[in-house]
Motif scaffolding. Sequence first.
Motif, PDB file in Angstrom:
ATOM      1  N   ASN A 173       0.826  -1.216   0.000  1.00 20.20           N
ATOM      2  CA  ASN A 173       0.000   0.000   0.000  1.00 20.20           C
ATOM      3  C   ASN A 173       0.854   1.257   0.000  1.00 20.20           C
ATOM      4  O   ASN A 173       0.564   2.223  -0.710  1.00 20.20           O
ATOM      5  N   ARG A 174       1.913   1.245   0.787  1.00 25.61           N
ATOM      6  CA  ARG A 174       2.781   2.423   0.885  1.00 25.61           C
ATOM      7  C   ARG A 174       3.470   2.690  -0.456  1.00 25.61           C
ATOM      8  O   ARG A 174       3.596   3.833  -0.868  1.00 25.61           O
ATOM      9  N   GLU A 180       1.125   4.364  -2.872  1.00 24.40           N
ATOM     10  CA  GLU A 180       0.953   5.764  -2.480  1.00 24.40           C
ATOM     11  C   GLU A 180       2.185   6.593  -2.876  1.00 24.40           C
ATOM     12  O   GLU A 180       2.052   7.687  -3.428  1.00 24.40           O
ATOM     13  N   LEU A 181       3.371   6.064  -2.608  1.00 27.15           N
ATOM     14  CA  LEU A 181       4.603   6.787  -2.945  1.00 27.15           C
ATOM     15  C   LEU A 181       4.775   6.945  -4.451  1.00 27.15           C
ATOM     16  O   LEU A 181       5.177   8.013  -4.918  1.00 27.15           O
ATOM     17  N   ASN A 208       2.308   9.724  -5.421  1.00 33.18           N
ATOM     18  CA  ASN A 208       2.522  11.069  -4.876  1.00 33.18           C
ATOM     19  C   ASN A 208       3.977  11.540  -4.909  1.00 33.18           C
ATOM     20  O   ASN A 208       4.225  12.743  -4.960  1.00 33.18           O
ATOM     21  N   SER A 209       4.917  10.634  -4.818  1.00 32.54           N
ATOM     22  CA  SER A 209       6.335  11.011  -4.747  1.00 32.54           C
ATOM     23  C   SER A 209       7.206  10.105  -5.614  1.00 32.54           C
ATOM     24  O   SER A 209       8.119   9.447  -5.108  1.00 32.54           O
ATOM     25  N   ASN A 268      12.308   0.704   5.621  1.00 31.88           N
ATOM     26  CA  ASN A 268      11.839   1.616   6.664  1.00 31.88           C
ATOM     27  C   ASN A 268      11.740   3.052   6.169  1.00 31.88           C
ATOM     28  O   ASN A 268      10.836   3.790   6.582  1.00 31.88           O
ATOM     29  N   LYS A 282       8.548   3.179   4.266  1.00 32.94           N
ATOM     30  CA  LYS A 282       7.368   3.108   5.139  1.00 32.94           C
ATOM     31  C   LYS A 282       7.151   4.397   5.929  1.00 32.94           C
ATOM     32  O   LYS A 282       6.056   4.647   6.416  1.00 32.94           O
ATOM     33  N   SER A 283       8.170   5.223   6.038  1.00 34.52           N
ATOM     34  CA  SER A 283       8.080   6.456   6.805  1.00 34.52           C
ATOM     35  C   SER A 283       7.138   7.448   6.141  1.00 34.52           C
ATOM     36  O   SER A 283       7.029   7.511   4.915  1.00 34.52           O
ATOM     37  N   ASP A 284       6.463   8.223   6.964  1.00 35.16           N
ATOM     38  CA  ASP A 284       5.579   9.267   6.436  1.00 35.16           C
ATOM     39  C   ASP A 284       6.369  10.473   5.948  1.00 35.16           C
ATOM     40  O   ASP A 284       5.840  11.322   5.250  1.00 35.16           O
ATOM     41  N   HIS A 285       7.628  10.565   6.339  1.00 38.30           N
ATOM     42  CA  HIS A 285       8.467  11.704   5.969  1.00 38.30           C
ATOM     43  C   HIS A 285       9.352  11.312   4.794  1.00 38.30           C
ATOM     44  O   HIS A 285      10.328  10.598   4.955  1.00 38.30           O
ATOM     45  N   THR A 286       8.974  11.771   3.611  1.00 36.87           N
ATOM     46  CA  THR A 286       9.727  11.434   2.409  1.00 36.87           C
ATOM     47  C   THR A 286      10.772  12.516   2.156  1.00 36.87           C
ATOM     48  O   THR A 286      10.650  13.327   1.251  1.00 36.87           O
TER      49      THR A 286
END
Length: 169
Positions: free
Chosen positions: A89-90, A93-94, A97-98, A131, A134-138
Amino acid sequence: MDQYKLKDLIAATKEEVGKEVVEKLLPTVVQEAGSFLFDKGVGMLACEMVGSVLPVANNILLSFNQHCLERNVLNALNIIQSRQTELENRMNELLENSPLYTRQITEALLDNIVDEIQERMVEYNVNGYINLLKSDHTNIDLGLMFFKTMSQLNDLDIRILKVYSNLVN
């Protein structure tokens, strides 16, 4: 395993000069010790020794390094695959978005494992990569700092840090 295998040298050499020439150049003892392990320095020396006799020395060295890279990338892919469900899922999303962050952090991982001679360090790098994903801080700077630090450590450094971290807790 933290060391190159002589099999990689023999395979790399065979790819470049053919089995018949290798059999004449490499002593029987060396061929029979195909699973003998040695460190990177001795591996490079062995490549240079074989290369000094053969005009295709550079190709042998490149092929030898290619075997190491392939082993490291396969190891990394196996680790990522084993943790696929926690990343799925992450990653979607990445990528949506990124995509630049995802590409840069993946390139940083690959740069770190290309020449890595300690297989455990490949595992540590992949674990950090997962990790970071998985972090919210890209933050690419944080990711690059992580990989720069990892490139300066070895397996013994990390084991010592683990011992001391257990003493602090």
